[in-house]
Design an enzyme around this catalytic site. Structure first.
Site, PDB file in Angstrom:
ATOM      1  N   ASP A  93      52.706  63.375  64.233  1.00 28.32           N
ATOM      2  CA  ASP A  93      54.010  63.069  64.834  1.00 28.32           C
ATOM      3  C   ASP A  93      54.406  64.222  65.743  1.00 28.32           C
ATOM      4  O   ASP A  93      54.415  65.399  65.321  1.00 28.32           O
ATOM      5  CB  ASP A  93      55.066  62.876  63.749  1.00 28.32           C
ATOM      6  CG  ASP A  93      54.842  61.596  62.960  1.00 28.32           C
ATOM      7  OD1 ASP A  93      53.941  60.819  63.332  1.00 28.32           O
ATOM      8  OD2 ASP A  93      55.562  61.373  61.964  1.00 28.32           O
TER       9      ASP A  93
ATOM     10  N   ASP B 226      59.491  48.800  61.678  1.00 27.98           N
ATOM     11  CA  ASP B 226      60.168  49.772  60.826  1.00 27.98           C
ATOM     12  C   ASP B 226      61.408  49.114  60.241  1.00 27.98           C
ATOM     13  O   ASP B 226      62.170  48.453  60.962  1.00 27.98           O
ATOM     14  CB  ASP B 226      60.561  51.003  61.639  1.00 27.98           C
ATOM     15  CG  ASP B 226      59.382  51.593  62.401  1.00 27.98           C
ATOM     16  OD1 ASP B 226      58.274  51.617  61.823  1.00 27.98           O
ATOM     17  OD2 ASP B 226      59.553  52.001  63.558  1.00 27.98           O
TER      18      ASP B 226
END
EC number: 5.3.1.16
Length: 451
Positions: A217, A338
């Site tokens: 990330d 998500d």
């Protein structure tokens, strides 16, 4: 014959018993050529001359040890498969048959024809008295692998140098399935004669193998992990994304999962140099998400060396763009779904919509995405375990692979997810981040648990 009526037309699969008439032969050759050009279904790397292909199929029908099956859309052949029986002098393996050259033409996929064709082959093999059906497939043929896994085939082995295509060597996966209900034990692996093959209709107790996707990330050019998706709650683990990519690959990872966190919030790529460094250091496929909201940026990264792009917020706000991207880049678009408590979150997790995650998954499947990454963000970075129930519900609702994400904190969480694939075979892999960086999970152990 296995038949099904749909809005797209009448779908059915059948075994060919006699010589084909010319129209069928031409349709079969067209479907085969399309499959070869797309990279799946046959050993040919380029379509042979038409007369060669016609001679081949005519010859198959004359071989007693081979049974030819075809899939039809209305009356046109759009796919085929062959069931190969062992020779008569091979009494030791007389109980098993082999599935070969299984494919559906690219222009007829997404309708369920592959499953109909597989069911017809299995039913025929079962009626002929075979106890076991075996097959092998290139790892790159992801749709076929998903179909076999979801149909109860047991992945028992991997050949590291199975085929050579597009200038690279690819792995091959070996599958087997018990067709009869009796409990006779036979070898699943030539070096493990005591290993039983699961009975028909029952997945192995421990589930099937999973791909581990180590997370990279990116925030402000560094490798970080967030807690619950909050940008102001980030831990920096490395300031050299290229070196981090090399480290995961050297440790044995076969994929990398990269997210441009700044890009997810900004709506455009923001960590360009870091992503380029990862591409330059990666010898395995890389999937990239974060801020990809238009065809130009999608095409840019796919042309730059990214294998798959992950589309998140845009999947909710512009499904037509997703559909167009899937058309332009087949097999290379993944939907990132998500959710907070089952409701879809967007804009880098800053907003929650009214849409249910499973409903969005079904829409993305219809749009043509290759897979779905499902994250329960209340667990992301918290090390408390994956939301297995929601992930399994998503996998069982879809016919495309689902990659689990969010919450892995120890090996037990990975073992639990692997076991869940026995009831949710559509789960294909898992993304792991903080637990790997913190050392809570040893990567080698994780790969062993998921293998």
């Amino acid at each position: 014959m296995t038949r099904q009526a749909t809005l797209a037309g009448t779908l059915y699969a059948e075994r060919l018993l006699d010589n084909m008439h010319e129209d069928d032969l031409h349709a079969l050759c067209d479907a085969t050529n399309a499959a070869i050009l797309e990279g799946g279904g046959f050993g040919w790397l380029a379509p042979p001359p038409r007369e060669t292909l016609e001679r081949y199929f005519r010859g198959v029908l004359l071989v007693p040890e081979r049974q030819m099956f075809v899939a039809r859309l209305d009356d046109m052949i759009v796919g085929s498969a062959q069931l190969v029986r062992p020779p008569r002098n091979n009494e030791a393996q007389a109980m098993s048959a082999t599935l070969m050259h299984f494919y559906i033409a690219p222009y007829a996929r997404g309708l369920g024809l592959g499953r109909l064709l597989l069911t017809e082959v299995e039913n025929c093999a079962r009626s002929m008295g075979y106890q076991i059906i075996n097959l092998d497939v290139r790892e790159t043929q992801a749709e076929a692998v998903r179909l076999f896994r979801s149909s109860g085939f047991h992945h028992w082995g991997t050949h590291p140098s199975y085929a050579r295509t597009d200038g690279r060597t690819v792995r091959g996966l070996f599958f087997t399935k018990r067709l009869q209900d009796n409990e006779r034990i036979v070898p699943a692996h030539p070096q493990a004669a005591s290993t039983p093959i699961p009975a028909a209709g029952h997945a192995p107790v421990t589930g099937h193998s999973l791909t581990l996707y180590p997370a990279i990330d990116l925030k402000d050019g560094t490798c970080v992990r967030l807690r619950r998706g909050e940008m102001d709650n980030a831990t920096v683990y490395s300031d050299d994304p290229g070196a981090q990519a090399r480290a995961w690959i050297h440790a044995g990872c076969s994929w990398l999962h990269v997210v441009d966190l700044n890009g997810a919030f900004a709506g455009r790529s923001a960590n360009t140099e870091a992503i380029e460094a990862i591409i330059a250091n990666a010898s395995v496929p890389v999937q990239l998400g974060g801020g990809l909201r238009d065809l130009e940026s999608i095409g840019k990264w796919l042309n730059a060396g990214i294998s798959r792009v992950i589309l998140g917020s845009i999947a909710v706000k512009n499904p037509e763009l997703v559909r167009e991207a899937c058309r332009l880049f087949p097999g290379r678009i993944v939907a990132g779904i998500d959710a907070r408590s089952g409701q879809v979150a967007t804009e880098g997790w800053a907003e929650t919509s009214e849409m249910k995650a499973v409903d969005l998954g079904l829409r993305m499947q219809d749009a043509g995405v290759a897979a779905v990454i499902f994250t329960e963000i209340s667990r992301d970075g918290m090390l408390t375990g994956i939301d297995i129930e929601q992930t399994a519900d998503m996998a069982n609702a879809l016919s495309i692979p689902v990659i689990a994400s969010g919450g892995v904190g120890n090996l037990g969480h990975l073992e639990a997810l692997r076991a869940a694939t026995a009831r949710a075979p559509g789960i294909e892999g898992v993304i792991v981040g903080r637990a790997l960086y913190d050392g809570r999970i040893d990567l080698g152990e994780a790969l062993r648990v998921l293998a």
